[in-house]
Design an enzyme around this catalytic site. Structure first.
Site, PDB file in Angstrom:
ATOM      1  N   ASN A  26       0.800  -1.225   0.000  1.00 31.51           N
ATOM      2  CA  ASN A  26       0.000   0.000   0.000  1.00 31.51           C
ATOM      3  C   ASN A  26       0.831   1.272   0.000  1.00 31.51           C
ATOM      4  O   ASN A  26       0.286   2.365  -0.153  1.00 31.51           O
ATOM      5  CB  ASN A  26      -0.928   0.020   1.223  1.00 31.51           C
ATOM      6  CG  ASN A  26      -0.153   0.018   2.528  1.00 31.51           C
ATOM      7  OD1 ASN A  26       0.308  -1.040   2.958  1.00 31.51           O
ATOM      8  ND2 ASN A  26       0.001   1.158   3.172  1.00 31.51           N
ATOM      9  N   ILE A  75       8.056   1.367  -1.649  1.00 34.14           N
ATOM     10  CA  ILE A  75       8.513   0.469  -2.708  1.00 34.14           C
ATOM     11  C   ILE A  75       7.466  -0.592  -3.005  1.00 34.14           C
ATOM     12  O   ILE A  75       7.227  -0.951  -4.163  1.00 34.14           O
ATOM     13  CB  ILE A  75       9.856  -0.172  -2.305  1.00 34.14           C
ATOM     14  CG1 ILE A  75      10.964   0.885  -2.293  1.00 34.14           C
ATOM     15  CG2 ILE A  75      10.229  -1.303  -3.270  1.00 34.14           C
ATOM     16  CD1 ILE A  75      12.272   0.402  -1.724  1.00 34.14           C
ATOM     17  N   SER A  91      17.896  -4.977   2.175  1.00 38.59           N
ATOM     18  CA  SER A  91      18.231  -3.560   2.196  1.00 38.59           C
ATOM     19  C   SER A  91      19.732  -3.396   2.055  1.00 38.59           C
ATOM     20  O   SER A  91      20.512  -4.198   2.576  1.00 38.59           O
ATOM     21  CB  SER A  91      17.772  -2.927   3.509  1.00 38.59           C
ATOM     22  OG  SER A  91      18.271  -1.610   3.650  1.00 38.59           O
ATOM     23  N   TYR A 139      17.337  -1.917  12.694  1.00 43.84           N
ATOM     24  CA  TYR A 139      16.653  -2.034  11.402  1.00 43.84           C
ATOM     25  C   TYR A 139      17.534  -2.768  10.399  1.00 43.84           C
ATOM     26  O   TYR A 139      17.079  -3.705   9.723  1.00 43.84           O
ATOM     27  CB  TYR A 139      16.297  -0.652  10.856  1.00 43.84           C
ATOM     28  CG  TYR A 139      15.804  -0.713   9.426  1.00 43.84           C
ATOM     29  CD1 TYR A 139      14.519  -1.166   9.135  1.00 43.84           C
ATOM     30  CD2 TYR A 139      16.634  -0.354   8.358  1.00 43.84           C
ATOM     31  CE1 TYR A 139      14.074  -1.247   7.819  1.00 43.84           C
ATOM     32  CE2 TYR A 139      16.200  -0.430   7.055  1.00 43.84           C
ATOM     33  CZ  TYR A 139      14.922  -0.880   6.784  1.00 43.84           C
ATOM     34  OH  TYR A 139      14.487  -0.978   5.487  1.00 43.84           O
TER      35      TYR A 139
END
Length: 314
Positions: free
Chosen positions: A29, A32, A154, A179
């Protein structure tokens, strides 16, 4: 199928048709994930947006339909931070050719937060949620002729290393590092999953991708999903020499879903310094080749989620 001289070069603007296929994009939604969904929708496939927010999912589906005539797109409520909800979410999907594990949480500052299951929020959502989701999706994927599991890592994970004794960052919580490590865990998982799939001659392939450097300021507007202001466009212009927008950050994942020459166990990212440009295969980062770390992470993930994923259908 291996790449040959007769294979036309991959064109991010002219994607192959995928009529009749069904693709699930977690976090489809926004960011990326939205562009992965939009680009896959243009191939004629049915695209399912996995989102924890039904209102945002509806906005995204409307945006895709406005840009892609005849788009077959729908949403399913999917909250990766709530492990007990995933089995029910999967029950609304009847057939599946590929899943893109894209959804993620990125916190910039303390305090440390936890999911309802008691896991650190980023590790619990980005990695453990997708680990458990894969377990519930595996029967669907195994029933397809040649399904793919595409895990979005990532570039931030390249400089990180896992602390297997502190996967939940209880001893030393630094949001940006946590993260990066959560994304590194995802990438380890994607590669280890493919090794286990190959061991049982499964028809399912697991591919790992990363978007390079993808910035909002370089991303084209998709109002109201994303609006790029004139100021943001000007401020982001110098970064375009090395980085790109999130529409381009979607390209490696889209290729991993659609390109018949892509193989399980591969890593794909942007062509220019792994930061921007058209998608190409990369050599696996040195620390990602450590199978013992991946195996220990797998065991820990199994214990933390309570799902096996050890019985993989062939």
């Amino acid at each position: 199928m291996s790449s040959t001289s007769s294979t036309p070069p991959w064109d991010v603007q002219q994607l192959p048709r995928a009529d009749g296929s069904v693709f699930l994009v977690t976090g489809g939604n926004a960011g990326i994930g939205y562009f992965v969904a939009e680009q896959l929708s243009a191939t004629g496939a049915t695209v399912v947006l996995g989102s924890r927010n039904p209102a945002k999912a509806e906005v995204a589906t409307s945006s895709i339909r406005s840009r892609v005539p005849g788009a077959r797109v729908r949403a399913v409520r999917l909250d990766l931070a709530d492990l007990s909800s995933l089995r029910t979410a999967v029950e609304s999907v009847e057939y599946l050719d590929a899943v893109v594990h894209n959804a993620g949480v990125a916190l910039d500052a303390p305090p440390r937060r936890e999911t309802g299951d008691g896991h650190e929020l980023m590790f619990g959502t980005n990695h453990l949620g997708h680990f458990a989701l894969t377990h519930w999706l595996m029967p669907l994927l195994s029933a397809a002729p040649a399904a793919r599991i595409v895990t979005m890592g990532s570039f931030a994970a390249k400089s990180e290393r896992l602390d297997l004794d502190d996967l939940q960052s209880r001893k030393d919580y630094r949001p940006k590092r946590t993260y990066g490590r959560s994304k590194l865990a995802q990438m380890y998982f994607g590669l280890e999953l493919d090794r286990r799939l190959r061991a049982v001659d499964s028809t399912v392939a697991s591919v790992v991708v990363h978007p390079g450097g993808a910035l909002d300021s370089l991303t084209p507007s998709r109002p109201p999903v994303h609006v790029r202001t004139a100021g943001a466009r000007l401020c982001g212009a110098p970064a375009a020499l090395l980085l790109q927008g999130k529409h381009a950050g979607a390209w490696p994942a889209v290729r991993a879903v659609l390109d018949p020459t892509v193989r399980g166990g591969q890593l794909w990212g942007p062509r220019v310094f792994s930061l921007r440009g058209k998608p190409q295969r990369e050599r696996a980062w040195n620390h990602l080749t450590g199978t013992s770390v991946a195996a220990r992470l797998w065991d820990a993930s199994r214990d933390l989620t309570g799902v096996g994923l050890d019985t993989i259908p062939g």
